[in-house]
Design a protein around this motif. Structure first.
Motif, PDB file in Angstrom:
ATOM      1  N   GLU A 131       1.016 -49.296  27.687  1.00  0.00           N
ATOM      2  CA  GLU A 131       1.492 -48.879  26.245  1.00  0.00           C
ATOM      3  C   GLU A 131       0.628 -49.160  25.062  1.00  0.00           C
ATOM      4  OE1 GLU A 131       4.602 -46.933  25.574  1.00  0.00           O
ATOM      5  OE2 GLU A 131       4.589 -46.537  27.859  1.00  0.00           O
ATOM      6  N   PRO A 132       0.491 -48.370  24.206  1.00  0.00           N
ATOM      7  CA  PRO A 132      -0.330 -48.802  23.106  1.00  0.00           C
ATOM      8  C   PRO A 132       0.285 -49.833  22.118  1.00  0.00           C
ATOM      9  CG  PRO A 132       0.757 -46.606  22.402  1.00  0.00           C
ATOM     10  CD  PRO A 132       1.227 -46.878  23.939  1.00  0.00           C
ATOM     11  N   PHE A 133      -0.868 -50.406  21.481  1.00  0.00           N
ATOM     12  CA  PHE A 133      -0.342 -51.418  20.651  1.00  0.00           C
ATOM     13  C   PHE A 133      -0.294 -50.770  19.245  1.00  0.00           C
ATOM     14  CE2 PHE A 133      -1.842 -54.853  17.539  1.00  0.00           C
ATOM     15  CZ  PHE A 133      -0.906 -55.726  17.728  1.00  0.00           C
ATOM     16  N   LEU A 134       0.919 -50.836  18.681  1.00  0.00           N
ATOM     17  CA  LEU A 134       1.166 -50.239  17.342  1.00  0.00           C
ATOM     18  C   LEU A 134       1.892 -51.259  16.676  1.00  0.00           C
ATOM     19  CD1 LEU A 134       2.295 -46.800  18.685  1.00  0.00           C
ATOM     20  CD2 LEU A 134       0.049 -47.217  17.802  1.00  0.00           C
ATOM     21  N   LEU A 135       1.682 -51.244  15.113  1.00  0.00           N
ATOM     22  CA  LEU A 135       2.299 -52.192  14.210  1.00  0.00           C
ATOM     23  C   LEU A 135       2.739 -51.157  13.181  1.00  0.00           C
ATOM     24  CD1 LEU A 135      -0.437 -54.998  13.968  1.00  0.00           C
ATOM     25  CD2 LEU A 135       1.812 -55.119  15.072  1.00  0.00           C
ATOM     26  N   ASP A 136       4.184 -51.369  12.944  1.00  0.00           N
ATOM     27  CA  ASP A 136       4.725 -50.568  11.837  1.00  0.00           C
ATOM     28  C   ASP A 136       4.595 -51.255  10.363  1.00  0.00           C
ATOM     29  OD1 ASP A 136       5.831 -48.657  13.531  1.00  0.00           O
ATOM     30  OD2 ASP A 136       7.469 -49.908  13.992  1.00  0.00           O
ATOM     31  N   ARG A 137       4.989 -50.475   9.537  1.00  0.00           N
ATOM     32  CA  ARG A 137       4.981 -51.136   7.982  1.00  0.00           C
ATOM     33  C   ARG A 137       5.892 -52.312   8.087  1.00  0.00           C
ATOM     34  NH1 ARG A 137       2.724 -47.626   4.364  1.00  0.00           N
ATOM     35  NH2 ARG A 137       3.303 -48.954   2.666  1.00  0.00           N
ATOM     36  N   SER A 138       6.843 -52.195   8.778  1.00  0.00           N
ATOM     37  CA  SER A 138       7.672 -53.445   8.863  1.00  0.00           C
ATOM     38  C   SER A 138       7.585 -54.786   9.841  1.00  0.00           C
ATOM     39  CB  SER A 138       9.354 -52.916   9.498  1.00  0.00           C
ATOM     40  OG  SER A 138       9.094 -52.704  10.829  1.00  0.00           O
ATOM     41  N   ASP A 139       6.334 -54.477  10.428  1.00  0.00           N
ATOM     42  CA  ASP A 139       5.917 -55.639  11.240  1.00  0.00           C
ATOM     43  C   ASP A 139       4.674 -56.449  10.728  1.00  0.00           C
ATOM     44  OD1 ASP A 139       7.427 -54.780  13.675  1.00  0.00           O
ATOM     45  OD2 ASP A 139       5.861 -53.150  14.407  1.00  0.00           O
ATOM     46  N   ALA A 140       3.981 -55.662   9.924  1.00  0.00           N
ATOM     47  CA  ALA A 140       2.683 -56.570   9.461  1.00  0.00           C
ATOM     48  C   ALA A 140       1.949 -55.723   8.424  1.00  0.00           C
ATOM     49  CB  ALA A 140       1.534 -56.591  10.710  1.00  0.00           C
ATOM     50  N   TYR A 141       0.893 -56.635   7.525  1.00  0.00           N
ATOM     51  CA  TYR A 141       0.260 -55.680   6.585  1.00  0.00           C
ATOM     52  C   TYR A 141      -0.719 -54.886   7.514  1.00  0.00           C
ATOM     53  CZ  TYR A 141       1.776 -58.355   2.412  1.00  0.00           C
ATOM     54  OH  TYR A 141       2.572 -58.555   1.506  1.00  0.00           O
ATOM     55  N   ILE A 142      -1.293 -55.182   8.636  1.00  0.00           N
ATOM     56  CA  ILE A 142      -1.980 -54.231   9.296  1.00  0.00           C
ATOM     57  C   ILE A 142      -1.259 -52.869   9.575  1.00  0.00           C
ATOM     58  CG2 ILE A 142      -3.286 -54.238  11.486  1.00  0.00           C
ATOM     59  CD1 ILE A 142      -3.413 -57.144  11.729  1.00  0.00           C
ATOM     60  N   GLY A 143      -0.048 -53.175   9.857  1.00  0.00           N
ATOM     61  CA  GLY A 143       0.592 -51.755   9.999  1.00  0.00           C
ATOM     62  C   GLY A 143       0.909 -50.925   8.739  1.00  0.00           C
ATOM     63  N   VAL A 144       1.024 -51.947   7.554  1.00  0.00           N
ATOM     64  CA  VAL A 144       0.862 -51.095   6.205  1.00  0.00           C
ATOM     65  C   VAL A 144      -0.363 -50.323   5.853  1.00  0.00           C
ATOM     66  CG1 VAL A 144       1.158 -51.538   3.871  1.00  0.00           C
ATOM     67  CG2 VAL A 144       2.928 -52.773   5.259  1.00  0.00           C
ATOM     68  N   MET A 145      -1.473 -51.074   6.277  1.00  0.00           N
ATOM     69  CA  MET A 145      -2.755 -50.675   5.966  1.00  0.00           C
ATOM     70  C   MET A 145      -3.035 -49.347   6.796  1.00  0.00           C
ATOM     71  SD  MET A 145      -6.593 -52.547   6.672  1.00  0.00           S
ATOM     72  CE  MET A 145      -5.783 -53.051   8.332  1.00  0.00           C
ATOM     73  N   ILE A 146      -2.646 -49.368   8.155  1.00  0.00           N
ATOM     74  CA  ILE A 146      -3.227 -48.170   9.100  1.00  0.00           C
ATOM     75  C   ILE A 146      -2.390 -46.949   8.563  1.00  0.00           C
ATOM     76  CG2 ILE A 146      -2.845 -47.381  11.220  1.00  0.00           C
ATOM     77  CD1 ILE A 146      -3.832 -50.287  12.148  1.00  0.00           C
ATOM     78  N   ASP A 147      -0.873 -47.296   8.262  1.00  0.00           N
ATOM     79  CA  ASP A 147       0.052 -46.401   8.043  1.00  0.00           C
ATOM     80  C   ASP A 147      -0.517 -45.526   6.608  1.00  0.00           C
ATOM     81  OD1 ASP A 147       2.766 -44.975   8.277  1.00  0.00           O
ATOM     82  OD2 ASP A 147       2.971 -45.606   6.290  1.00  0.00           O
ATOM     83  N   ASP A 148      -0.852 -46.417   5.710  1.00  0.00           N
ATOM     84  CA  ASP A 148      -1.533 -45.961   4.481  1.00  0.00           C
ATOM     85  C   ASP A 148      -2.787 -45.087   4.666  1.00  0.00           C
ATOM     86  OD1 ASP A 148       0.397 -46.809   2.772  1.00  0.00           O
ATOM     87  OD2 ASP A 148      -0.723 -48.610   2.109  1.00  0.00           O
ATOM     88  N   LEU A 149      -3.625 -45.597   5.606  1.00  0.00           N
ATOM     89  CA  LEU A 149      -4.858 -44.824   5.751  1.00  0.00           C
ATOM     90  C   LEU A 149      -4.749 -43.531   6.458  1.00  0.00           C
ATOM     91  CD1 LEU A 149      -7.042 -47.915   7.099  1.00  0.00           C
ATOM     92  CD2 LEU A 149      -7.576 -46.490   4.951  1.00  0.00           C
ATOM     93  N   VAL A 150      -3.877 -43.458   7.206  1.00  0.00           N
ATOM     94  CA  VAL A 150      -3.636 -42.119   8.026  1.00  0.00           C
ATOM     95  C   VAL A 150      -2.741 -41.312   7.280  1.00  0.00           C
ATOM     96  CG1 VAL A 150      -2.495 -41.166  10.121  1.00  0.00           C
ATOM     97  CG2 VAL A 150      -3.550 -43.552  10.418  1.00  0.00           C
ATOM     98  N   ASN A 151      -1.916 -41.543   6.404  1.00  0.00           N
ATOM     99  CA  ASN A 151      -1.020 -40.703   5.478  1.00  0.00           C
ATOM    100  C   ASN A 151      -1.522 -40.413   4.247  1.00  0.00           C
ATOM    101  OD1 ASN A 151       0.926 -40.431   7.818  1.00  0.00           O
ATOM    102  ND2 ASN A 151       1.789 -42.482   7.088  1.00  0.00           N
TER     103      ASN A 151
END
Length: 613
Positions: A395-415
């Motif tokens: 399974e892939p390693f995914l971090l949501d906006r609710s998990d981590a600042y890393i997740g916030v960053m990747i979500d912002d970059l993609v969207n």
């Protein structure tokens, strides 16, 4: 001699490349890290620091996920400080100055103590066949096969440096650019753009008049970034000064020869970190701007002039510097410069940081339009982990906006692909009271362990800490302190007195109380400072934390509403033209992701929700 076949090849030895290589290695893949200079891995191109506002959160998360950045910062750190301590714990952010000479040494030593192969070479081409990665082609004609490639080139893609009208080609000062891979990827259909960043001059330490400066020492007590570190130490002071009206008048004389103002530089620079000429141009009403003089190491004469990033002509830079208190007789070691480079807008990525166009190709760092060592390191870790997990069929390693600042960053970059370099701020996180820097390991240990990023011993250590936190939480809810003892304490700290016995839990919720002091009143010891801090924050902010946890439940529900792969937005009637274009470009995978795309209105969301239902 190097093998000709690997599971994962990482191109680039910066912060993203280091973390990508280590993550893939921890998960059990064979890894080759290719860099132009093995002795400059992790070298800070600009500010010799790690951490800062929101960036410190990223470093703690990288460490919680088994990465190296925090540990390397502790080893090479020379000035440690916790920022924003006058505010709430959500925005406390650790930062340190690092020794620019020793950080790359420690980085190389760290990598050499793993199974990662290191190769000093230049990559001319990423080999792709039928939209699938096959390996890389080196400049000497050598082909090396791989199932995945993680590309982390930093500012080296067609890098061009500017000081006035003086233009040189390079990835950073003294290093050649990478000029072929951009065109290689463009030929496969990738969209490319140009961004700009800059760096200040460096001056000789012995040419500074320190009597005119305000010292800025590090903190007396500072917890290391990494759980792996036993201790850290402050060995230098930074110093504060400022520009003045004379500085600004001199710098204005160079505006006519500024590559930024004359349109020579195509890409936009970071709005949150403007050059000194940009500050003077945009904030003409200000007579002064803060300058921090930051030594770049213990055994170097180089001092970084923070706040004076510039690409103005050399003579103007020097004249301006000599109007700043303390720098009247400064000698210049290196001029400031702007650098422009290629990047690939990150709507072309999935959340795993694998490209949508080419299977097995992952991008991380400034190539995705971000800035900063910490942002790069977080992306590198995610890209390297997912490259390895895909090869392993896991399974892939995914971090949501609710998990981590890393997740916030990747979500912002993609969207939210931006035309300026992306930097993370605490204000970008909706759940920042939960995503604190002090609790990173407790937030991320389950996902880290499941993916193989931390080992069994580390996992069990965190579980033991969580049990102790729960034990202390139970203790304070069930232990009361006589009101006479409490009132003496409340009176001393300026709190309202109580009329009866109170449990420690209720007393902690008061604004000026400290759990450590209340435990002392109850004659309870044996808990570490870290454990006490966790329980104190969780108790004092319990209402706010519970509110955010409820918001996260709603967030998670929308993330579970999946959008079918290949969904045809042309079939949805009444969508706005802007929304249709954005959705076809970004291809969101969930209703939650769809709702965060700029340009998609509430009406568009309702239409799609009805259609999907």
């Amino acid at each position: 001699m190097i093998n000709k076949q690997f599971d994962v090849i990482v191109i680039g030895g910066g912060h993203a490349g280091i973390e990508a290589s280590l993550a893939a290695d921890r998960i059990g893949c064979s890894v080759l890290l290719i860099t132009m200079d093995l002795n400059r891995m992790g070298l800070p191109s600009c500010n010799p620091s790690i951490g800062g506002t929101a960036k410190g959160h990223l470093v703690k998360e990288i460490d919680a996920l088994g990465g190296a950045m925090g540990y390397l910062a502790d080893k090479a750190g020379i000035h440690f400080k916790m920022l924003n301590v006058s505010k709430g714990p959500a925005v406390w952010s650790p930062r340190c100055q690092i020794d620019i000479d020793t950080y790359p040494i420690y980085a190389r030593e760290y990598l050499e103590n793993t199974n990662i192969d290191l190769l000093e070479a230049t990559v001319d081409e990423i080999i792709i066949n039928n939209h699938t990665v096959q390996g890389v082609l080196l400049s000497d004609g050598t082909k090396i096969e791989a199932q995945s490639v993680v590309f982390t080139p930093g500012t080296f893609l067609n890098g061009k440096m500017f000081t006035g009208w003086d233009i040189t080609f390079g990835g950073r000062y003294g290093e050649a650019p990478a000029n072929t891979v951009s065109n290689n990827l463009i030929n496969y259909g990738f969209e490319v753009g140009r961004l700009k960043t800059g760096t200040p001059p460096r001056v000789y330490a012995d040419s500074i008049d320190y009597s005119k400066l305000t010292p800025e020492p590090g903190d007396d007590t500072f917890k290391p970034f990494s759980y792996k570190s036993k201790s850290i130490s402050n060995t230098i002071n930074c110093y504060i000064t400022s520009t003045n009206a004379d500085t600004h008048d001199i710098l204005r004389t160079g505006f006519a020869d500024s590559p930024m103002f004359k349109g020579v530089i195509e890409g936009l620079g970071p709005r949150y970190c403007p050059s000194i000429e940009d500050k003077i141009s945009r904030f003409g009403e200000r007579d002064a701007h803060k300058i921090v003089l930051e030594p770049e190491g213990v055994n170097t004469d180089s001092v970084y002039v923070n706040g004076y990033s510039t690409s103005l002509p050399l003579d103007v830079q020097i004249k301006g510097l000599r109007t700043i208190p303390g720098l009247e007789n400064m000698r210049l070691m290196r001029a400031g410069y702007a650098i422009e480079y290629d990047y690939f807008p990150s709507f072309q990525l999935n959340y795993t940081l694998e490209t949508k166009l080419v299977q097995g190709l992952y991008l991380a760092g400034q190539i995705n339009g971000s800035s900063g060592y910490e942002e790069a390191g977080g992306q590198g870790l995610v890209a390297g982990a997912n490259a390895a997990l895909k090869i392993k069929g896991r399974e892939p390693f995914l971090l949501d906006r609710s998990d981590a600042y890393i997740g916030v960053m990747i979500d912002d970059l993609v969207n939210k692909s931006s035309d300026e370099p992306y930097r993370l701020f605490t204000s970008l996180a909706e759940y920042r009271l939960i995503l604190r820097q002090d609790n990173a390991q407790y937030r991320l240990y389950e996902k880290a362990y499941k993916s193989g990023l931390i080992d069994e011993a580390r996992y069990q250590s965190i579980l033991a800490d969580i049990n102790i936190i729960n034990d202390l939480d139970s203790y304070i809810k069930n232990t009361k302190i006589p009101y006479q003892v409490l009132n003496e304490y409340f009176s001393a700290i300026g709190e309202t007195l109580t009329e009866g016995t109170m449990d420690i839990y209720s007393a902690v919720k008061r604004g000026k109380t400290k759990l450590s002091e209340l435990l002392a009143l109850a004659q309870c010891d044996g808990y570490s400072d870290d454990i006490i801090q966790q329980v104190q924050i969780n108790t004092k902010y319990e209402g706010y934390i519970n509110r955010q946890l409820n918001e996260i439940k709603y967030f998670a529900e929308n993330e579970k509403k999946r959008i079918p792969e290949g969904f045809d937005y042309n079939k949805v009637q009444s969508l706005s033209t802007e929304a249709r274009a954005k959705l076809k470009k970004i291809r969101p995978t969930s209703f939650g992701q769809l709702s965060r795309i700029p340009g998609v209105s509430a009406t568009d969301l309702s239409i799609i929700a009805v259609y999907l239902k």
